[in-house]
Motif scaffolding. Structure first.
Motif, PDB file in Angstrom:
ATOM      1  N   ASP B   2       0.779  -1.254   0.084  1.00 36.73           N
ATOM      2  CA  ASP B   2       0.000  -0.118   0.127  1.00 36.73           C
ATOM      3  C   ASP B   2       1.044   1.212   0.021  1.00 36.73           C
ATOM      4  O   ASP B   2       1.272   1.624   0.927  1.00 36.73           O
ATOM      5  CB  ASP B   2      -0.955  -0.127   1.310  1.00 36.73           C
ATOM      6  CG  ASP B   2      -1.962   1.064   1.171  1.00 36.73           C
ATOM      7  OD1 ASP B   2      -1.497   2.076   0.358  1.00 36.73           O
ATOM      8  OD2 ASP B   2      -3.040   0.916   1.690  1.00 36.73           O
ATOM      9  N   TYR B   3       1.172   1.718  -1.215  1.00 42.20           N
ATOM     10  CA  TYR B   3       2.103   2.939  -1.287  1.00 42.20           C
ATOM     11  C   TYR B   3       1.593   4.303  -0.616  1.00 42.20           C
ATOM     12  O   TYR B   3       2.434   5.050  -0.422  1.00 42.20           O
ATOM     13  CB  TYR B   3       2.406   3.188  -2.844  1.00 42.20           C
ATOM     14  CG  TYR B   3       3.208   2.279  -3.519  1.00 42.20           C
ATOM     15  CD1 TYR B   3       4.525   1.692  -2.948  1.00 42.20           C
ATOM     16  CD2 TYR B   3       2.463   1.313  -4.409  1.00 42.20           C
ATOM     17  CE1 TYR B   3       5.311   0.673  -3.589  1.00 42.20           C
ATOM     18  CE2 TYR B   3       3.266   0.155  -4.856  1.00 42.20           C
ATOM     19  CZ  TYR B   3       4.582  -0.265  -4.430  1.00 42.20           C
ATOM     20  OH  TYR B   3       5.472  -1.088  -4.883  1.00 42.20           O
ATOM     21  N   VAL B  28       5.351   4.749  -8.854  1.00 41.34           N
ATOM     22  CA  VAL B  28       5.414   3.460  -9.250  1.00 41.34           C
ATOM     23  C   VAL B  28       5.103   3.355 -10.706  1.00 41.34           C
ATOM     24  O   VAL B  28       4.249   3.937 -11.000  1.00 41.34           O
ATOM     25  CB  VAL B  28       4.649   2.707  -8.274  1.00 41.34           C
ATOM     26  CG1 VAL B  28       4.969   1.074  -8.766  1.00 41.34           C
ATOM     27  CG2 VAL B  28       4.861   2.992  -6.951  1.00 41.34           C
ATOM     28  N   GLY B  29       5.788   2.531 -11.434  1.00 37.68           N
ATOM     29  CA  GLY B  29       5.176   2.524 -12.646  1.00 37.68           C
ATOM     30  C   GLY B  29       5.927   1.234 -13.589  1.00 37.68           C
ATOM     31  O   GLY B  29       6.743   0.473 -12.847  1.00 37.68           O
ATOM     32  N   ARG B  30       5.172   0.810 -14.577  1.00 36.69           N
ATOM     33  CA  ARG B  30       5.912  -0.244 -15.271  1.00 36.69           C
ATOM     34  C   ARG B  30       5.322   0.248 -16.861  1.00 36.69           C
ATOM     35  O   ARG B  30       4.785   0.922 -17.285  1.00 36.69           O
ATOM     36  CB  ARG B  30       4.996  -1.722 -15.287  1.00 36.69           C
ATOM     37  CG  ARG B  30       3.782  -1.652 -15.438  1.00 36.69           C
ATOM     38  CD  ARG B  30       2.985  -2.984 -15.141  1.00 36.69           C
ATOM     39  NE  ARG B  30       1.548  -2.862 -14.784  1.00 36.69           N
ATOM     40  CZ  ARG B  30       0.727  -3.066 -16.018  1.00 36.69           C
ATOM     41  NH1 ARG B  30       1.181  -3.335 -17.288  1.00 36.69           N
ATOM     42  NH2 ARG B  30      -0.547  -2.812 -15.725  1.00 36.69           N
ATOM     43  N   SER B 156       1.359   4.475 -14.482  1.00 41.90           N
ATOM     44  CA  SER B 156       2.186   4.960 -13.658  1.00 41.90           C
ATOM     45  C   SER B 156       1.065   5.300 -12.274  1.00 41.90           C
ATOM     46  O   SER B 156       0.007   5.574 -12.319  1.00 41.90           O
ATOM     47  CB  SER B 156       2.734   6.008 -14.124  1.00 41.90           C
ATOM     48  OG  SER B 156       1.975   7.199 -14.130  1.00 41.90           O
ATOM     49  N   GLU B 157       1.845   5.136 -11.224  1.00 47.97           N
ATOM     50  CA  GLU B 157       0.962   5.445 -10.067  1.00 47.97           C
ATOM     51  C   GLU B 157       1.645   6.698  -9.470  1.00 47.97           C
ATOM     52  O   GLU B 157       2.745   6.569  -9.174  1.00 47.97           O
ATOM     53  CB  GLU B 157       0.537   4.256  -9.070  1.00 47.97           C
ATOM     54  CG  GLU B 157      -0.158   3.343  -9.703  1.00 47.97           C
ATOM     55  CD  GLU B 157      -0.078   1.794  -8.794  1.00 47.97           C
ATOM     56  OE1 GLU B 157      -0.263   1.838  -7.663  1.00 47.97           O
ATOM     57  OE2 GLU B 157       0.525   0.902  -9.414  1.00 47.97           O
ATOM     58  N   GLY B 169      -3.570  10.137  -4.334  1.00 45.02           N
ATOM     59  CA  GLY B 169      -2.896   9.395  -5.244  1.00 45.02           C
ATOM     60  C   GLY B 169      -3.828   8.973  -6.465  1.00 45.02           C
ATOM     61  O   GLY B 169      -5.128   9.161  -6.360  1.00 45.02           O
ATOM     62  N   TYR B 170      -3.243   8.840  -7.483  1.00 43.04           N
ATOM     63  CA  TYR B 170      -3.872   8.226  -8.946  1.00 43.04           C
ATOM     64  C   TYR B 170      -3.116   7.794  -9.732  1.00 43.04           C
ATOM     65  O   TYR B 170      -1.915   7.381  -9.539  1.00 43.04           O
ATOM     66  CB  TYR B 170      -4.589   9.838  -9.661  1.00 43.04           C
ATOM     67  CG  TYR B 170      -3.424  10.667  -9.889  1.00 43.04           C
ATOM     68  CD1 TYR B 170      -2.770  11.594  -9.256  1.00 43.04           C
ATOM     69  CD2 TYR B 170      -2.684  10.511 -11.330  1.00 43.04           C
ATOM     70  CE1 TYR B 170      -1.828  12.536  -9.443  1.00 43.04           C
ATOM     71  CE2 TYR B 170      -1.731  11.280 -11.639  1.00 43.04           C
ATOM     72  CZ  TYR B 170      -1.330  12.317 -10.878  1.00 43.04           C
ATOM     73  OH  TYR B 170      -0.238  13.221 -11.374  1.00 43.04           O
ATOM     74  N   SER B 171      -3.670   6.745 -10.583  1.00 46.11           N
ATOM     75  CA  SER B 171      -2.939   6.172 -11.704  1.00 46.11           C
ATOM     76  C   SER B 171      -3.516   6.421 -12.894  1.00 46.11           C
ATOM     77  O   SER B 171      -4.620   6.983 -13.335  1.00 46.11           O
ATOM     78  CB  SER B 171      -2.927   4.670 -11.249  1.00 46.11           C
ATOM     79  OG  SER B 171      -4.501   4.355 -11.084  1.00 46.11           O
TER      80      SER B 171
END
Lengths: 493, 448
Positions: B2-3, B28-30, B156-157, B169-171
């Motif tokens: 849980d970031y 955080v991303g991929r 990305s988050e 937060g959002y993604s």
């Protein structure tokens, strides 16, 4: 489109700390058995070649604005990239998580590029010694931040004291301590520690009628912190201030072809843009560079000898090994006007039946390596710089430069002149604003009619961008005269 | 993991270690990208990444540190370093995080996340890039090769937490496709470039169309030559116009303005262009690439007209600069985890006009239509612009031959006054800055 940009000396100072004693040998970035395991997993589907790239970079930066230290920051970026080559295909995966399972996942993701179902084989590596082209006795990361901030405060004072028309001074100090390790399936394992620092000062001067001019100057390279004893921040600041003030009252630049004389040093970006990028092997192999297929041909005037040298002591583009673990080299690209060689990374060298010239560079573990320049310079000629100027009846003297850019295919390049003067009867006249030079690489180099005997490297502030990756580079040029260059400006006739 | 909670924990830890204020910015991303060449995969890259930046204020002193090491020891080091740096920094009353009144409520951004992008089939990008290459090759036999054809996506988050009550937060998703062909004729090489970059897969231009447009742009540059030095009307195509307005926005940076290091500094409230010129920064633009509920330090994003009907109305601020300049933050703090917030644009665009680009060209009679620029653009301090230009010559209201190795030069303020045509073809290509085709009454062109 690749582009480059920039963002007198004696002094002693009690503000600089004494050197630390001997540096201890650091422990390996990743244990060798893990590196070998990652290589084995990367090759599990039958790739032709695999490589593990490990990087840990510690950065410190300090900025100054309005005579105050605005911020001091430090950070750590670390990660591991695994590359697998299968034929001409490349698979790449990276992770900033150093957990063994995460790294193994990256290795098997990269392996997917190969189509085989092969079994795991062992790929032992052994450590190869690395040459050393710079000597940094104490890590920059260990120098107190307060000492780094003090450089900026001194620069601010010097810039403001230079001239009452100086209204704004911004400064930045950045250093990084970068450790890399490269292991590949050819059994080669290399490690290197690279340090670099840079001080950059930007000054705005205010003239009459709201006229504003910017000056900027920087210094640095792969140098220890004691660099600032011999190249004090005051010198950097005064040069930035001098540029800003010198160009106040500049007149509009005449548009159209002119004879230009380039001051020595940072003007070397002319070479970087006009020929350097066009000689990078990826563009050559794909046939997208106008220099493709021209080895042995005359591409410049007899006076032009261009060298890319990654081994220059302490240069900003200097490397011990490139980012594929190959030793840095000195390469003659153009000799007396004749095209002699290209810049190769490992992949393009292999596909073209050549050997790497140690030109495989990457911005970080997040990127694939590609052929890049290191320190690119023009060999000196035998004309005296004063004579070069004296001979010009009418023209433009280009004293300092902004950045440049090139379109590899049609060879069009520009470079921005931030400080220029009219030349009349061999003497410098009024400052000129908003000048830019445009040309086509080989044509411009054929028009080089004088090369000075005053070689000079840039002070250490250049950064080169290509395909979204930035790497530090050095350039250098003696005083040079080029005839019939198209100068951009606003005045017609 | 849980970031959001992790970001909060880092803030609490910093407070415990002596920070009066603390803010964690976590990303955080991929992502994955592919390039193809001659019908084959050239390379394929995949990655995951994460990082956190920590800003602390200790007795009016600012410290900042970042790391990608999320191990407990790494995060411990992060907090210690930030606090230690602050202790070494000079105190300033200006230092501080955005307070409660700056943080406020978030407006509705609409969707930022497209499940179709997040769950893109593994081979979609390969197929799309191959299709773009094939279609591009079929346009003309003079397409010799490609510098690159590629596609990519990322998810990305972003999470921000602060001691001042910020927690959010959002993604989001992103997908892009590009083609860079090279055309060849009579020993001349000319490149083309076309791309699209969107949050939603359904918004993305189809691959064949991207390939064809890129090739069309390369082929039409063949036979390019210089023209005489002269002053003529000059049109910028949408890509070039976007870089021009990006330069204008640099001069609207509140920090540069406060430092009087901007050509726009002395012109607040003044008319700088005709009533047909409206330049907007909009952090809430529906489906915009830079649309987000809050900026890099938690301040709600909003719509900010920079030029409204030709009048200079607003500058852009982050919280620090706003405090310094006695202005209000505009939600324009931009950053990654490895840097302190700075001022940047979100979705920046020039509002479109009514005429088609063809009409603008037709009524120009004789002039220069610029399709790519070389150089760094305008100097925001002096406002001067001098750049290399490629494009097409206009004669009798029609595009004729290609032009290269010339420069265009002018000054932002006079160029704004001279901006006499805005077309109806606003587009966001390859980024969050968008523009339609524009025309300047006159610019100096340097050539033969």
């Amino acid at each position: 489109m690749p582009r480059a940009s920039a963002p007198t000396r004696r002094a002693t100072s009690s503000q600089l700390a004494p050197l630390a004693a001997r540096r201890p040998t650091p422990s390996p970035l990743l244990p060798q058995p893990l590196l070998e395991r990652l290589l084995a997993v990367a090759m599990a589907r039958g790739g032709d070649f695999a490589e593990v790239y490990v990087e840990r970079t510690q950065t410190t930066s300090v900025s100054l604005e309005e005579s105050r230290i605005k911020s001091a920051q430090t950070g750590l970026v670390q990660g591991v990239g695994v590359r697998v080559i299968s034929g001409a295909k490349v698979g790449y995966a990276y992770s900033d998580d150093w957990d063994e399972p995460a790294l193994l996942r990256a290795a098997s993701t990269a392996a997917m590029i190969a189509q085989g179902t092969g079994a795991e084989r062992a790929f032992p590596v052994s450590r190869v010694a690395v040459p050393s082209h710079f000597h940094i006795p104490a890590s920059l990361a260990d120098v107190e931040v307060a000492q780094k901030a003090a450089l900026l405060t001194r620069a601010d004072k010097a810039a403001r004291a230079f001239d009452s028309r100086v209204t704004q001074v911004n400064g930045a100090y950045v250093d990084n301590t970068r450790r890399i390790a490269v292991a590949n399936t050819e059994g080669r394992y290399t490690e290197d520690a690279l340090e670099m620092c840079r001080l950059f000062v930007q000054v705005v001067a205010l003239g009459k009628r709201d006229e504003r001019r910017m000056g900027q100057f920087g210094s640095g390279g792969r140098v220890p912190f004691t660099h600032w004893l011999t190249f004090p921040p005051e010198d950097v600041a005064r040069e930035a201030a001098r540029q800003a003030v010198a160009t106040l009252g500049a007149v509009d630049c005449a548009a159209g072809p002119q004879t230009v004389v380039l001051a020595p040093g940072w003007s070397g970006i002319l070479l970087h843009e006009a020929v350097g990028h066009g000689l990078e092997a990826d563009f050559i192999r794909k046939g997208t560079s106008l220099f493709a297929g021209k080895l042995g041909e005359k591409v410049a005037s007899d006076l032009v000898t261009v060298i890319d040298d990654g081994t220059v002591a302490s240069g900003r583009g200097t490397l011990n090994i490139d980012d594929e673990g190959n030793p840095a080299e000195r390469k003659v690209l153009i000799e007396n006007g004749v095209l002699k060689g290209y810049l190769y990374d490992g992949l393009n060298a292999k596909l073209m039946g050549q050997r790497s010239t140690g030109s495989g560079r990457r911005e970080s573990f997040r990127h694939l390596p590609m052929p890049r320049m290191t320190n690119t310079f023009l060999a000196p000629g035998n004309h005296h710089p004063e004579d070069i100027l004296k001979e010009v009846k009418r023209g433009l003297y280009c004293a300092t430069f902004g950045g440049g850019q090139v379109d590899i295919s049609n060879g069009n390049f520009v470079f921005e002149v931030s400080e220029a003067y009219q030349i009349e009867d061999g003497k410098l006249g009024r400052p000129v604003k908003n000048a830019i030079l445009i040309g086509v690489g080989p044509e411009a180099l054929k028009n080089v009619s004088r090369v000075g005997c005053d070689p000079m490297p840039d002070p250490g502030m250049g950064t080169c961008g290509k395909n979204g990756q930035s790497v530090p580079v050095g350039v250098g040029l003696p005083t040079v005269r080029i005839d019939n260059v198209t100068v951009g400006g606003t005045q017609v006739g | 993991m849980d970031y959001q909670k992790l970001a909060k924990r880092i803030v609490q830890r910093a407070e415990k270690k002596g920070a009066r204020q603390a803010e964690a910015f976590l990303e955080v991303g991929r992502q994955s990208s592919v390039r193809v060449r001659d019908g084959q995969i050239e390379d394929l890259t995949q990655s995951t990444s994460k990082g956190v930046g920590l800003r602390v204020i200790v007795k009016d002193r600012l410290g900042f540190a970042f790391t990608s090491d999320f191990e407990p020891a790494g995060l411990e080091r992060l907090v210690d370093q930030a606090v230690k740096l602050a202790e070494a920094a000079a105190p300033s009353k200006l230092n501080g995080l955005p307070g409660k009144k700056d943080l406020g409520r978030y407006a509705d951004t609409g969707a930022l996340f497209d499940p179709a992008v997040a769950n893109l089939p593994g081979d979609w990008k390969v197929k799309a890039a191959l299709e773009a290459e094939k279609a591009g090759r079929e346009v003309d036999p003079r397409i010799a090769t490609f510098n690159a054809v590629g596609a990519g996506d990322f998810v990305s988050e972003v999470y921000v937490a602060s001691s001042e009550g910020m927690s959010g937060g959002y993604s989001g998703t992103y997908v892009y496709l590009y083609a860079m062909p090279v055309a060849s004729e009579a020993g001349q090489l000319q490149k083309g470039y076309w791309l699209d970059y969107k949050r939603f897969l359904a918004d993305l231009e189809d691959p064949a169309s991207i390939g064809r447009e890129a090739s069309r742009r390369a082929v039409r540059m063949l036979g390019a030559r210089r023209v005489k030095t002269q002053q003529v009307p000059v049109l910028f195509d949408p890509l070039v116009a976007a870089s021009f307005i990006g330069g204008l926005a640099d001069a609207a940076d509140g920090n540069a303005v406060h430092q009087k290091a901007s050509v726009l500094a002395a012109h607040h409230g003044k008319r700088l262009a005709g009533a047909h010129v409206t330049l907007v920064d909009d952090g809430l633009l529906p489906r915009g690439l830079s649309t987000a509920p809050f900026d890099g330090e938690g301040v709600p994003t909003r719509r900010t007209p920079i030029l409204e009907k030709g009048v200079l109305q607003n500058f852009l601020y982050d919280a620090y600069t706003a405090r310094k300049a006695k202005a209000r933050p505009t939600g324009n703090a931009t950053r990654g985890y490895s840097s302190l917030p700075g001022i940047g644009t979100s979705n920046l665009y020039l509002e479109p006009g009514a005429k088609s680009p063809e009409d603008l060209i037709r009524e120009t009679g004789r002039g220069f239509y610029v399709t790519s620029l070389l150089g760094h653009g305008a100097d925001p301090v002096s406002g001067e612009l001098s750049a290399g230009a490629n494009g097409l010559w206009i004669e009798n209201g029609e595009l004729t031959h290609a032009v290269q190795e010339v420069t265009v030069a002018g000054n932002l303020l006079t160029m704004l006054q001279d901006l006499d045509g805005v077309a109806n073809d606003l587009q966001f290509r390859g980024g969050s800055t968008g523009a339609p085709t524009v025309r300047f009454r006159q610019l100096t062109l340097s050539g033969e």
